[in-house]
Design an enzyme around this catalytic site. Structure first.
Site, PDB file in Angstrom:
ATOM      1  CB  CYS A 246      -1.096 -10.404 -52.881  1.00 45.35           C
ATOM      2  SG  CYS A 246      -1.631 -10.427 -54.605  1.00 45.35           S
ATOM      3  CG  HIS A 331      -1.803 -15.555 -52.588  1.00 44.13           C
ATOM      4  ND1 HIS A 331      -2.559 -14.869 -51.666  1.00 44.13           N
ATOM      5  CD2 HIS A 331      -1.954 -14.911 -53.764  1.00 44.13           C
ATOM      6  CE1 HIS A 331      -3.169 -13.852 -52.267  1.00 44.13           C
ATOM      7  NE2 HIS A 331      -2.808 -13.864 -53.540  1.00 44.13           N
ATOM      8  CG  ASP A 333      -2.653 -17.536 -48.495  1.00 37.20           C
ATOM      9  OD1 ASP A 333      -3.758 -17.610 -49.053  1.00 37.20           O
ATOM     10  OD2 ASP A 333      -1.815 -16.664 -48.813  1.00 37.20           O
TER      11      ASP A 333
END
Length: 361
Positions: A246, A331, A333
């Site tokens: 990001c 992202h 994650d």
């Protein structure tokens, strides 16, 4: 308590207040996430922003102790169509209303979020305020117009002092620009020994720790407002593997002479399709950013574009042509969102292991 949501163009919406009772000014954005409101509100990338949820009901499963992306959220406000007063879930610890009150974040419900989102899409993100209707409208609007939004968001959310998150595997330095806890969670699952450092750490300080790799995290605001990070990245690349996510992706790109630009309304949601150019693989991704890397500014001798966003063609990933370093705009994650791109953490582990083996050969 009746409240107004006032936009800087003079448009206003009337709704019911919940959460904290203070008046706020921030940048008005929207997210298309259908779930994960706790992770969204506690994501430090929303620092200084008023979050509009396009999904019609928010708060229906309450707030739990597991899904925090930070403990002290710094978004300015929450805008919803319908606020669920009761949370129904076996992990529920408190209602959304109670949570926002504890964190000092005002909310406003009963808003036509479809109309509000169309306005943001048409005119772009803009300043807005949430105020009690008891306040005088013209005074509140004048204050909104006069407000200057801060540019030091990363300094506001980054850790002030280094701290460890012990593990038994590879030594990874995590540079905190406003990190999501889910990034650390994924690295910890892979047994990494983590050392979290402030955003203004120097290349010398990082290299003195002899890390096996460096993670550049997500964070809020304009990447050009963090020049010290750009200098740091230039000082470590080629000397240690790097993975940026990001804001970390944007900073990595700026450090390699690319440029960034502010998007009209950004990417915020869980359903953004991203294509890996080399394989044609499509991942659905979680995204939260208002800036992007300008494709025309990329030096093909330094960076190779690895991922693009299918909807608008913006850059979603780059890799250095000479050094072990790569970054993605989305992202991997998740939290909240799909887990399609978790494999990138494994690629980072493989990169560090290969670099360590080469160094010890």
């Amino acid at each position: 308590m009746k409240r107004w949501l006032i936009l800087e163009d003079g448009t206003y919406f009337e709704g019911e207040g919940f959460g904290a009772s203070n008046s706020v000014v921030g940048e008005l954005v929207f997210t298309t996430s259908m779930t994960g409101y706790q992770e969204t509100i506690t994501d430090q990338s929303f620092n200084g922003q008023i979050i509009t949820f396009t999904y019609p009901m928010v708060g229906n499963y309450g707030v739990n102790r597991d899904d925090y992306e930070s403990i002290a959220p710094t978004c300015k406000g929450v805008v919803v169509k319908e606020h669920a007063r009761l949370g129904s879930n076996w992990r529920n610890k408190m209602t959304l209303d109670e949570f926002l009150k504890r964190k000092g974040i005002p909310g406003i419900a009963g808003i036509d979020t479809r109309a509000l989102t169309r306005k943001i899409r048409q005119h772009g993100t803009m300043k807005a305020s949430i105020v009690d209707i008891s306040d005088e409208f013209h005074h509140a609007y004048d204050q909104l117009k006069a407000a200057v939004l801060p540019t030091n968001q990363v300094a506001q959310v980054s850790t002030a002092k280094p701290y460890p998150s012990p593990g038994t595997g590879l030594n990874v330095v995590v540079v905190d620009f406003g990190l999501k806890h889910s990034i650390m969670r994924e690295l910890s699952k892979r047994q990494c020994n983590l050392t979290v450092l402030p955003y203004n750490v120097t290349a010398k300080e990082i290299l003195e720790l002899s890390p096996d790799g460096v993670m550049l995290t997500n964070g809020p605001g304009d990447p050009k407002n963090v020049p010290e990070a750009i200098e740091m990245i230039q000082g470590i690349q080629g000397k240690v593997p790097i993975f940026g996510i990001c804001l970390g992706h944007q900073l990595f790109s700026l450090a390699n002479d690319a440029d960034t630009f502010k998007m009209k309304f950004g990417h915020r949601g869980l359903n953004h399709p991203v294509k890996e150019i080399a394989t044609g693989r499509i991942d659905f991704t979680s995204q939260n950013h208002g800036y992007a890397v300008d494709e025309k500014s990329i030096d093909p001798e330094k960076l190779m574009v690895t991922h693009i966003e299918i909807n608008d063609g913006t850059i979603e990933g780059v890799r250095h042509r000479q050094f072990p370093a790569f970054s993605v705009q989305f992202h991997p994650d998740a939290a909240p969102g799909p887990h399609d791109a978790l494999h990138l953490f494994d690629e980072f582990i493989e990169m560090m292991e290969a670099w360590k083996e080469q160094k010890n050969a």
